[in-house]
Design an enzyme around this catalytic site. Structure first.
Site, PDB file in Angstrom:
ATOM      1  N   ASN A  35      -6.696  -4.363  -0.153  1.00  0.00           N
ATOM      2  CA  ASN A  35      -5.290  -3.999   0.046  1.00  0.00           C
ATOM      3  C   ASN A  35      -4.573  -3.871  -1.303  1.00  0.00           C
ATOM      4  OD1 ASN A  35      -3.040  -3.365   1.594  1.00  0.00           O
ATOM      5  ND2 ASN A  35      -2.409  -5.499   1.806  1.00  0.00           N
ATOM      6  N   SER A 124       4.221 -19.672   3.089  1.00  0.00           N
ATOM      7  CA  SER A 124       5.318 -18.769   3.414  1.00  0.00           C
ATOM      8  C   SER A 124       6.403 -19.504   4.180  1.00  0.00           C
ATOM      9  CB  SER A 124       4.750 -17.635   4.273  1.00  0.00           C
ATOM     10  OG  SER A 124       5.783 -16.913   4.884  1.00  0.00           O
ATOM     11  N   TYR A 149      -0.677 -14.328  11.941  1.00  0.00           N
ATOM     12  CA  TYR A 149      -0.556 -14.401  10.475  1.00  0.00           C
ATOM     13  C   TYR A 149       0.191 -15.676  10.081  1.00  0.00           C
ATOM     14  CZ  TYR A 149       1.798 -13.993   6.033  1.00  0.00           C
ATOM     15  OH  TYR A 149       2.313 -14.295   4.805  1.00  0.00           O
ATOM     16  N   LYS A 153      -0.930 -19.554   7.993  1.00  0.00           N
ATOM     17  CA  LYS A 153      -0.292 -20.264   6.869  1.00  0.00           C
ATOM     18  C   LYS A 153      -0.080 -21.735   7.233  1.00  0.00           C
ATOM     19  CE  LYS A 153      -0.248 -16.904   4.009  1.00  0.00           C
ATOM     20  NZ  LYS A 153      -1.139 -16.914   2.845  1.00  0.00           N
ATOM     21  N   ASN A 199       7.647  -3.819   5.173  1.00  0.00           N
ATOM     22  CA  ASN A 199       8.660  -4.645   4.511  1.00  0.00           C
ATOM     23  C   ASN A 199       9.865  -3.798   4.093  1.00  0.00           C
ATOM     24  OD1 ASN A 199       5.891  -6.309   3.384  1.00  0.00           O
ATOM     25  ND2 ASN A 199       7.504  -7.418   4.411  1.00  0.00           N
ATOM     26  N   GLY A 296      10.420 -10.516  17.265  1.00  0.00           N
ATOM     27  CA  GLY A 296       9.803 -11.548  16.428  1.00  0.00           C
ATOM     28  C   GLY A 296      10.551 -11.836  15.140  1.00  0.00           C
TER      29      GLY A 296
HETATM   30  C1  WQD Z   1      13.177  -8.297   6.074  1.00  0.00           C
HETATM   31  C2  WQD Z   1      14.384  -7.907   6.904  1.00  0.00           C
HETATM   32  C3  WQD Z   1      13.879  -6.899   9.024  1.00  0.00           C
HETATM   33  C4  WQD Z   1      12.112  -3.246   7.500  1.00  0.00           C
HETATM   34  C5  WQD Z   1       7.666 -10.766   6.475  1.00  0.00           C
HETATM   35  C6  WQD Z   1       6.690 -11.797   6.945  1.00  0.00           C
HETATM   36  C7  WQD Z   1       6.708 -12.954   5.999  1.00  0.00           C
HETATM   37  C8  WQD Z   1       6.399 -12.444   4.660  1.00  0.00           C
HETATM   38  C9  WQD Z   1       7.252 -11.367   4.188  1.00  0.00           C
HETATM   39  C10 WQD Z   1       4.264 -12.022   3.740  1.00  0.00           C
HETATM   40  C11 WQD Z   1      14.226  -8.249   8.382  1.00  0.00           C
HETATM   41  C12 WQD Z   1      14.602  -5.942   8.117  1.00  0.00           C
HETATM   42  C13 WQD Z   1      12.720  -4.473   7.578  1.00  0.00           C
HETATM   43  C14 WQD Z   1      12.829  -2.099   7.953  1.00  0.00           C
HETATM   44  C15 WQD Z   1      14.694  -3.511   8.488  1.00  0.00           C
HETATM   45  N1  WQD Z   1       5.198 -12.764   4.176  1.00  0.00           N
HETATM   46  N2  WQD Z   1      13.987  -4.611   8.058  1.00  0.00           N
HETATM   47  N3  WQD Z   1      14.101  -2.295   8.433  1.00  0.00           N
HETATM   48  O1  WQD Z   1      10.067 -10.036   8.244  1.00  0.00           O
HETATM   49  O2  WQD Z   1      11.434 -11.353   6.572  1.00  0.00           O
HETATM   50  O3  WQD Z   1       8.985 -11.336   6.416  1.00  0.00           O
HETATM   51  O4  WQD Z   1       7.279 -10.338   5.177  1.00  0.00           O
HETATM   52  O5  WQD Z   1       3.721 -11.250   3.411  1.00  0.00           O
HETATM   53  O6  WQD Z   1       5.807 -13.903   6.417  1.00  0.00           O
HETATM   54  O7  WQD Z   1       7.047 -12.218   8.230  1.00  0.00           O
HETATM   55  O8  WQD Z   1      10.242  -9.309   5.801  1.00  0.00           O
HETATM   56  O9  WQD Z   1      10.646  -7.186   4.628  1.00  0.00           O
HETATM   57  O10 WQD Z   1       9.597  -7.127   6.935  1.00  0.00           O
HETATM   58  O11 WQD Z   1      12.002  -7.752   6.698  1.00  0.00           O
HETATM   59  O12 WQD Z   1      15.848  -3.621   8.933  1.00  0.00           O
HETATM   60  O13 WQD Z   1      12.337  -0.965   7.940  1.00  0.00           O
HETATM   61  O14 WQD Z   1      14.541  -6.500   6.848  1.00  0.00           O
HETATM   62  O15 WQD Z   1      14.331  -6.789  10.343  1.00  0.00           O
HETATM   63  O16 WQD Z   1      15.460  -8.673   8.836  1.00  0.00           O
HETATM   64  P1  WQD Z   1      10.243 -10.523   6.883  1.00  0.00           P
HETATM   65  P2  WQD Z   1      10.558  -7.769   5.998  1.00  0.00           P
END
Ligand code: WQD
Length: 338
Positions: A35, A124, A149, A153, A199, A296
């Site tokens: 990755n 995390s 996932y 952790k 993300n 989620g």
């Molecule tokens: C952040 C916020 C989304 C995309 C996840 C894993 C965590 C971690 C990091 C590892 C949220 C919002 C996102 C988009 C949006 N670890 N969003 N539109 O979910 O906090 O954490 O990634 O790798 O364990 O769960 O991060 O960046 O996905 O989202 O509105 O297109 O942005 O709803 O509120 P998250 P994220």
């Protein structure tokens, strides 16, 4: 000191390799590039002025680990290598349990075989689930994870704790990362998501660069300042520096030791605030719409980071604005490459 960095070609791993070198450690990367891309090694070379040793191999393979430990004098390990896509973990949980949990067990056993005692592990804030109170401290109870996932952790933290409790002389820390964003200020290394980013920040930078039509903000009807989720966004370089301080802290420890530390800024920002800041500091207009909630998603979380400051002497220094400028500079650099 030679530090084995599993997953050292990844987003957080590569930035940590730079900070290890800056602090006088010698990082040795073990990565299977499942990755990540080999071009990361060029970026590292451009920053450091020399090649970083990199072994291509899977750290969920005892024979690979043995050969690395047999051919190098390893003094400590930072274990980043893991799969991290929440959605994929729901569809393919065994991949996640096998890789994330399996590699940690094999690594601990191999470390024991070769007399290596010190490890920094990537955990995390996902272990807190939807917390009852924010900011979360390290003694805030963990909640059942909402994805395989996340569960890996939690399980890995327990494996580290129980190994130390068993009386074995090992010194382990787990760093609970909040949301890492940004890129190295040189724009030589940064985040390289494969396919459509899940993300937030890579999705934003790709949208601003015209690679995606529009960002969807997942819900604006939450009970927060502006209805969007709250996260603790931390610059990846600050996060990388936490690993160096954690290793230095472990260097001083001789007795069996295990502890966990929050690695965040201590401040929460909403998704909307992040989008506004991105537009403002980079002078670009982002095409976005409000969509439904993402199943989620944690509603709001940010970390209390006093323990990391008091014990490790670590504190985040970079601002959200700096992180978003660096992320955008990195995206532009990627565009130039193509
Ligand atoms: C952040 C916020 C989304 C995309 C996840 C894993 C965590 C971690 C990091 C590892 C949220 C919002 C996102 C988009 C949006 N670890 N969003 N539109 O979910 O906090 O954490 O990634 O790798 O364990 O769960 O991060 O960046 O996905 O989202 O509105 O297109 O942005 O709803 O509120 P998250 P994220």
């Amino acid at each position: 000191m030679n530090i084995l960095v599993t997953g050292g070609a990844g987003f957080i791993g590569s930035h940590t390799v730079v900070e290890l070198e800056n602090a006088g450690f010698r990082p040795i990367i073990l990565d299977d590039f499942s990755n990540s891309e080999k071009s990361v090694l060029d970026g590292l070379k451009n920053i450091l002025g020399h090649d970083v040793e990199c072994i291509e191999g899977n750290c969920n393979d005892t024979e690979v680990l043995r050969s690395v430990f047999a051919s190098h004098k390893i003094d400590g390990v930072i274990h980043f290598a893991a799969a991290k896509a929440v959605g994929e973990s729901v569809e393919n949980p065994l991949k996640y349990y096998d890789l994330n949990v399996g590699s940690l067990i094999k690594l601990i056993r191999t470390m024991e075989e070769f007399g290596v005692k010190k490890m920094v592990f990537s955990s995390s804030c996902t272990v807190y689930g939807e917390p009852d109170e924010i900011p979360v401290t390290e003694s805030t109870p963990r909640k059942p994870a909402n994805s395989p996932y996340g569960n890996t952790k939690t399980i890995c933290e327990d494996i580290l704790r129980d190994t130390v409790l068993s009386g074995r002389n090992a010194q382990f820390v787990a760093l609970r990362y909040f949301n890492p964003i940004g890129a190295h200020e040189t724009a030589e290394i940064g985040e390289l998501p494969s396919g459509v980013p899940s993300n937030l920040v890579p999705y934003i930078t790709q949208t601003a660069a015209g690679l995606r039509n529009e960002l969807t903000i997942f819900g604006d009807d939450y009970d927060t300042i502006d209805g969007t989720n709250i996260r603790d966004f931390i610059h990846v370089v600050d996060l990388a520096k936490a690993h160096v301080l954690a290793l230095k802290f472990l260097e001083e420890k001789e007795e069996a030791y295990y502890d966990v530390f929050n690695i965040g800024t201590g401040k929460g920002n909403s998704v909307k605030e992040l989008v506004d800041t991105f537009e403002e500091v980079n002078g670009v207009k982002l095409n976005y719409k409000i969509g439904p909630r993402r199943p989620g998603d944690t509603i709001k979380i940010y970390g209390d980071v006093n323990k990391s400051q008091d014990i490790l002497g670590w504190k985040a220094e970079k601002t959200l604005a700096e992180a978003l400028k660096d992320a955008w500079r990195w995206q532009q650099k990627l565009a130039e490459r193509k």
